[in-house]
Design an enzyme around this catalytic site. Structure first.
Site, PDB file in Angstrom:
ATOM      1  N   HIS A  70       3.336  -6.684  -0.848  1.00  0.00           N
ATOM      2  CA  HIS A  70       2.413  -5.927   0.020  1.00  0.00           C
ATOM      3  C   HIS A  70       1.035  -5.759  -0.619  1.00  0.00           C
ATOM      4  O   HIS A  70       0.379  -4.731  -0.437  1.00  0.00           O
ATOM      5  CB  HIS A  70       2.992  -4.550   0.374  1.00  0.00           C
ATOM      6  CG  HIS A  70       4.273  -4.612   1.145  1.00  0.00           C
ATOM      7  ND1 HIS A  70       4.326  -4.605   2.514  1.00  0.00           N
ATOM      8  CD2 HIS A  70       5.563  -4.693   0.732  1.00  0.00           C
ATOM      9  CE1 HIS A  70       5.588  -4.671   2.917  1.00  0.00           C
ATOM     10  NE2 HIS A  70       6.358  -4.731   1.855  1.00  0.00           N
ATOM     11  N   ASN A 144       8.351  -1.244   7.963  1.00  0.00           N
ATOM     12  CA  ASN A 144       7.844  -2.578   8.288  1.00  0.00           C
ATOM     13  C   ASN A 144       7.698  -2.721   9.798  1.00  0.00           C
ATOM     14  O   ASN A 144       8.145  -1.852  10.548  1.00  0.00           O
ATOM     15  CB  ASN A 144       8.807  -3.657   7.790  1.00  0.00           C
ATOM     16  CG  ASN A 144       8.668  -3.926   6.294  1.00  0.00           C
ATOM     17  OD1 ASN A 144       7.661  -3.612   5.676  1.00  0.00           O
ATOM     18  ND2 ASN A 144       9.706  -4.521   5.718  1.00  0.00           N
ATOM     19  N   TYR A 358       9.910   2.776  -6.142  1.00  0.00           N
ATOM     20  CA  TYR A 358       8.534   3.104  -5.765  1.00  0.00           C
ATOM     21  C   TYR A 358       7.868   4.038  -6.777  1.00  0.00           C
ATOM     22  O   TYR A 358       6.704   3.874  -7.117  1.00  0.00           O
ATOM     23  CB  TYR A 358       8.491   3.688  -4.342  1.00  0.00           C
ATOM     24  CG  TYR A 358       8.757   2.617  -3.313  1.00  0.00           C
ATOM     25  CD1 TYR A 358      10.020   2.061  -3.176  1.00  0.00           C
ATOM     26  CD2 TYR A 358       7.753   2.098  -2.520  1.00  0.00           C
ATOM     27  CE1 TYR A 358      10.278   1.056  -2.267  1.00  0.00           C
ATOM     28  CE2 TYR A 358       7.997   1.094  -1.603  1.00  0.00           C
ATOM     29  CZ  TYR A 358       9.265   0.582  -1.482  1.00  0.00           C
ATOM     30  OH  TYR A 358       9.507  -0.428  -0.593  1.00  0.00           O
TER      31      TYR A 358
HETATM   32 FE1  HDE Z   1       9.124  -2.226  -0.640  1.00  0.00          FE
HETATM   33  N1  HDE Z   1       8.055  -2.130  -2.381  1.00  0.00           N
HETATM   34  N2  HDE Z   1      10.789  -2.625  -1.700  1.00  0.00           N
HETATM   35  N3  HDE Z   1      10.209  -2.463   1.084  1.00  0.00           N
HETATM   36  N4  HDE Z   1       7.494  -1.859   0.420  1.00  0.00           N
HETATM   37  C1  HDE Z   1       6.739  -1.886  -2.469  1.00  0.00           C
HETATM   38  O1  HDE Z   1       5.772  -0.380  -3.991  1.00  0.00           O
HETATM   39  C2  HDE Z   1      10.921  -2.482  -3.028  1.00  0.00           C
HETATM   40  C3  HDE Z   1      11.528  -2.709   1.178  1.00  0.00           C
HETATM   41  C4  HDE Z   1       7.406  -1.683   1.765  1.00  0.00           C
HETATM   42  O2  HDE Z   1       1.237  -0.111   1.602  1.00  0.00           O
HETATM   43  C5  HDE Z   1       6.278  -1.691  -3.888  1.00  0.00           C
HETATM   44  O3  HDE Z   1       3.807   0.708  -4.253  1.00  0.00           O
HETATM   45  C6  HDE Z   1      12.282  -2.678  -3.419  1.00  0.00           C
HETATM   46  C7  HDE Z   1      11.995  -2.497   2.511  1.00  0.00           C
HETATM   47  C8  HDE Z   1       6.049  -1.439   2.150  1.00  0.00           C
HETATM   48  O4  HDE Z   1       1.423   0.542  -0.491  1.00  0.00           O
HETATM   49  C9  HDE Z   1       7.571  -1.817  -4.691  1.00  0.00           C
HETATM   50  C10 HDE Z   1      12.963  -2.958  -2.266  1.00  0.00           C
HETATM   51  C11 HDE Z   1      10.885  -2.112   3.222  1.00  0.00           C
HETATM   52  C12 HDE Z   1       5.320  -1.457   0.963  1.00  0.00           C
HETATM   53  C13 HDE Z   1       8.592  -2.083  -3.602  1.00  0.00           C
HETATM   54  C14 HDE Z   1      12.028  -2.912  -1.195  1.00  0.00           C
HETATM   55  C15 HDE Z   1       9.778  -2.099   2.306  1.00  0.00           C
HETATM   56  C16 HDE Z   1       6.252  -1.711  -0.105  1.00  0.00           C
HETATM   57  C17 HDE Z   1       5.134  -2.565  -4.307  1.00  0.00           C
HETATM   58  C18 HDE Z   1      14.428  -3.284  -2.097  1.00  0.00           C
HETATM   59  C19 HDE Z   1      10.790  -1.781   4.720  1.00  0.00           C
HETATM   60  C20 HDE Z   1       3.818  -1.297   0.813  1.00  0.00           C
HETATM   61  C21 HDE Z   1       3.958  -1.641  -4.506  1.00  0.00           C
HETATM   62  C22 HDE Z   1      15.278  -2.288  -2.557  1.00  0.00           C
HETATM   63  C23 HDE Z   1      11.545  -0.652   5.102  1.00  0.00           C
HETATM   64  C24 HDE Z   1       3.399   0.120   0.687  1.00  0.00           C
HETATM   65  C25 HDE Z   1       4.451  -0.326  -4.232  1.00  0.00           C
HETATM   66  C26 HDE Z   1       1.893   0.188   0.591  1.00  0.00           C
HETATM   67  C27 HDE Z   1       5.888  -1.779  -1.440  1.00  0.00           C
HETATM   68  C28 HDE Z   1       9.889  -2.211  -3.904  1.00  0.00           C
HETATM   69  C29 HDE Z   1      12.394  -3.183   0.139  1.00  0.00           C
HETATM   70  C30 HDE Z   1       8.465  -1.743   2.747  1.00  0.00           C
HETATM   71  C31 HDE Z   1       7.575  -2.811  -5.794  1.00  0.00           C
HETATM   72  C32 HDE Z   1      12.819  -2.626  -4.825  1.00  0.00           C
HETATM   73  C33 HDE Z   1      13.442  -2.636   3.028  1.00  0.00           C
HETATM   74  C34 HDE Z   1       5.510  -1.210   3.555  1.00  0.00           C
HETATM   75  O5  HDE Z   1       7.883  -0.609  -5.313  1.00  0.00           O
END
Ligand code: HDE
Length: 730
Positions: A70, A144, A358
């Site tokens: 993202h 999402n 996060y």
């Molecule tokens: Fe994320 N995800 N994600 N994700 N995600 C990040 O956090 C992560 C997942 C989502 O505009 C990171 O601050 C793991 C699902 C959005 O700043 C990180 C897993 C969904 C955003 C991270 C998931 C998301 C992130 C990268 C699996 C939809 C952007 C930078 C367990 C429900 C937020 C940050 C923004 C961002 C990890 C799965 C949505 C690395 C480990 C499922 C919208 O922490």
């Protein structure tokens, strides 16, 4: 002070006035910041030049790590309000139950795979992350635009992302999943198949952020005053409907305007067309969940709307652009752990993993556990605890008590927390410790089929096209064949059609037809036309509402759309003015495109030229009359191409009076048999045939009606199944 005012003031404090006399970061007035201090006019530069050192040192450290996923995003401020207190039956969260609250929000949209500088229109999931500054602390709904995810367990996330991102040896391709490592991983991960159907659908190429759905994805809990919990799924429904680009357009946009979505969000807010969504919830209890043929803890599953309907409970409006991209959009730290009393998590193993991730990621991205003190992250609710110090601490805590229990200086040793503070729901747990997947997570194809069955023929054809495109970029044949085996389990005609594009025999190959490059070839759509009954003989749901974008369920609205008006000296200015005012009443915008910038005709000036723009930047094209202007346009290849390309992409087209001659001069004109001057509208004429496809040809006798009809056509977004599209080279 109201909630909202407090936030405004908070942010204002963090800004500096760039017009004030210049100073160093230490506040020392600066006399000259354009010349370094040298020994003599030609140097060398002196070490004592603290002005030079500070300026360069700060610049050298300007960059922070981009988000690992993202990274590419755009954001805006706004507010959220609930319609009434009806959810108090389910939750004590004030943000969801107090209609007098106007809760400030900051929302960041993003793509997932590309890096910060990548193009907006890549085929990808879009992040839809909402931070609400509620009176009970920050609530982040980090969702999402697709309601399911690729994997069921967080432990697979690093693998998924390593496979999806550019390949590590050469960093190719940027912001694209059409490569071997992604499809290798997917083809070995059957649980991803439902999500793959969504990502290969037009959901992954939204028209704009304002015209897409949002989803919380996981099942969460709401907890009421009696401590009773219900399950909840969150949805954001865009006021003006959810709409998509077409793939060819998305590809071209990546070059024509890599900032397409970012700019749309910014410009809509500046123009006062504020993006708006309704928050909808699906609420159900444990007993209902136990009856589903899927596990509500499995993030690869939706709760079909035919089983639990949406309940619209509030609205969110984005009405203010950020002042500073870095300070706000880049430094905002979303965390799934940010929930408030009256809410809780579930045992979804993907959500549980996110709850570790996060908080963790903010440390490497923002560099200190004090990231929560940054203005964009700071809650409006009071912060009081014994956490102290660390890099970049802003708060100046007073007194000597930084521990509990404490009895000194007026502290109460019995006070251990707020009475109305957060309490985790007392979920009953039992079982052995084990590292395995629950058998209730085992069905990987059921909802992939449900999604497929719920699509219209055009949408299915687009999915087949997207899969054909992506897999044709995979160099390793075994990977392609493995994917065809999965598609076979979802739908044999889909497998056969993609197989044919890949030069393989698969599925129901008798049904497959030769694939074309254009997205909407009639026979390619026709093979996907078979309808499925909503439930099977065994009573299992086979299709459901809420999944198709083209089933007629989206509200008709022209708001936020952009129309190109093709004009030249001599074009009819009064017709352009009529169109402009009709569009502006509908919340849409007209932009005049001409052979050069500046004054063209009457009071009309061109804001764009054929050299700096193309039809992909617009939702529709309009050609006014005025013989001399139209004559000039007819001689400009790009003007003719504007119309041909718009037709190919299913966009509404309007031509008025002599404007018809430009349409007649296009490939479309030739293929449809349209002449420059024949009387329009008679049944069976080329003009009447085209009108049914969203190409309006009016003779100029009643401009007001013609313009209104054009705006109504614009509100239908696209006309995807145009028979001549595949024959047009544009
Ligand atoms: Fe994320 N995800 N994600 N994700 N995600 C990040 O956090 C992560 C997942 C989502 O505009 C990171 O601050 C793991 C699902 C959005 O700043 C990180 C897993 C969904 C955003 C991270 C998931 C998301 C992130 C990268 C699996 C939809 C952007 C930078 C367990 C429900 C937020 C940050 C923004 C961002 C990890 C799965 C949505 C690395 C480990 C499922 C919208 O922490």
């Amino acid at each position: 002070m109201s909630h909202e005012n407090a936030k405004q003031q908070d942010l204002a404090r963090a800004t500096t006035d760039e017009r004030a006399p210049m100073s160093t970061n230490q506040g020392q007035p600066v006399g000259d910041d354009q010349n370094s201090l040298k020994a003599g006019g030609r140097g060398p530069t002196l070490l004592e030049d603290f002005l030079l050192r500070e300026k360069l040192q700060h610049f050298d450290h300007e960059r922070i790590p981009e988000r690992v996923v993202h990274a590419r995003g755009a954001a805006a401020h706004g507010f959220f309000e609930v319609y009434d207190d009806s959810l108090s039956e389910f939750t004590t969260a004030q943000v969801l139950t107090d209609p007098s609250l106007k809760t400030p929000v900051f929302v960041r949209f993003s793509t997932v795979a590309g890096s910060r500088g990548s193009a907006d229109t890549a085929r990808d999931v879009r992040g839809f992350a909402v931070k609400m500054y509620t009176p009970q602390g920050n609530w982040d709904l980090v969702g999402n635009n697709i309601p399911v995810f690729f994997i069921q367990d967080a432990i697979k996330f690093p693998d998924l992302i390593h496979a999806a991102k550019a390949e590590p040896h050469n960093e190719i391709p940027q912001a694209a999943t059409a490569h071997d490592t992604f499809w290798d991983f997917i083809s070995l991960t059957p649980e991803a198949m439902h999500m793959i159907m969504w990502v290969m659908s037009d959901r992954a190429i939204p028209r704009s952020y304002a015209l897409m759905d949002g989803f919380g994805v996981h099942t969460f809990r709401l907890v009421n005053a009696e401590g009773v919990a219900h399950f909840v799924k969150y949805h954001w429904k865009p006021k003006h409907g959810a709409h998509s680009l077409v793939w060819d357009e998305a590809l071209k946009l990546a070059g024509a305007d890599p900032d397409f979505h970012r700019k749309d969000l910014w410009e809509s807010i500046e123009a006062g067309n504020c993006p708006e969504w309704e928050l909808a919830v699906q609420i159900f209890d444990e007993a209902t969940a136990a009856q589903f043929d899927f596990d509500i803890l499995d993030a690869t599953k939706i709760v079909p709307e035919d089983l639990v309907p949406l309940r619209r409970v509030g609205r969110m409006v984005l009405d203010r652009n950020p002042d500073n991209f870095f300070a706000e959009t880049e430094q905002v730290a979303f965390m799934t752990t940010n929930i408030v009393p009256g809410m809780d998590f579930t045992e979804d193993p993907l959500l549980q993993g996110r709850n570790f991730s996060y908080l963790d990621t903010q440390l490497s991205r923002l560099g200190s556990p004090n990231f929560s003190e940054l203005p964009i992250n700071r809650p409006l609710a009071c912060v009081a605890n014994h956490q102290r110090d660390a890099h970049m601490r802003h708060t100046i805590n007073k007194g000597r008590v930084a521990y509990a229990p404490a009895s000194l200086d007026g502290h109460d040793p019995a006070a251990t927390g707020a009475a109305d503070g957060f309490h985790s729901h007392a979920v009953a747990l039992e079982g052995r410790k084990l590292r395995e997947r629950s058998p209730s997570f085992a069905d990987h194809y059921g909802q992939a089929k449900l999604f497929w069955n719920s699509q219209t023929a055009v949408e299915r054809a687009h999915i087949a096209k997207a899969l054909s495109f992506e897999l044709s970029k995979v160099a390793t044949r075994e990977v392609r064949v493995r994917m065809l085996d999965h598609l076979q389990q979802i739908n044999p005609v889909l497998a056969a059609q993609v197989g044919r594009a890949l030069g393989e025999t698969a599925g129901d190959s008798a049904a497959a037809v030769p694939p074309s490059a254009a997205s909407d070839k009639a026979d390619e759509i026709a093979i996907f036309a078979s309808a499925v009954s909503p439930t099977s003989a065994s009573g299992r749901l086979q299709s459901t509402r809420g999944l198709s974008l083209l089933d007629g369920s989206q509200p008709a609205s022209a708001a936020g759309r952009k129309v190109a008006v093709l004009a030249a000296p001599g074009s009819d200015a009064s017709q352009i003015l009529s169109l402009r005012s009709a569009l502006s009443c509908a919340g849409a915008q007209a932009m005049v495109v001409g052979p050069h910038l500046g004054p063209l005709t009457g009071e009309i000036a061109a804001m764009a030229t054929f050299a700096n723009s193309s039809s992909v930047l617009f939702d529709a094209v309009f050609v006014p009359g005025g013989a001399p202007g139209v004559q000039q346009l007819t001689e400009i290849g790009e003007a003719r191409r504007f119309l041909d390309e718009a037709y190919r992409h299913g966009k509404p087209i309007g031509v008025l009076a002599e404007g018809r001659a430009l349409l007649a001069a296009t490939q479309l004109g030739t293929l449809s048999g349209l002449t420059a001057t024949a009387a329009s509208g008679s049944s069976g004429s080329p003009a009447a045939t085209l009108e049914a496809q969203g190409v309006l040809i009016a003779d100029g006798s009643d401009v007001a009606t013609a313009v209104d009809r054009f705006v109504a056509t614009l509100a239908r977004h696209r006309f995807p199944d145009r028979p001549l599209a595949a024959q047009i080279a544009a």
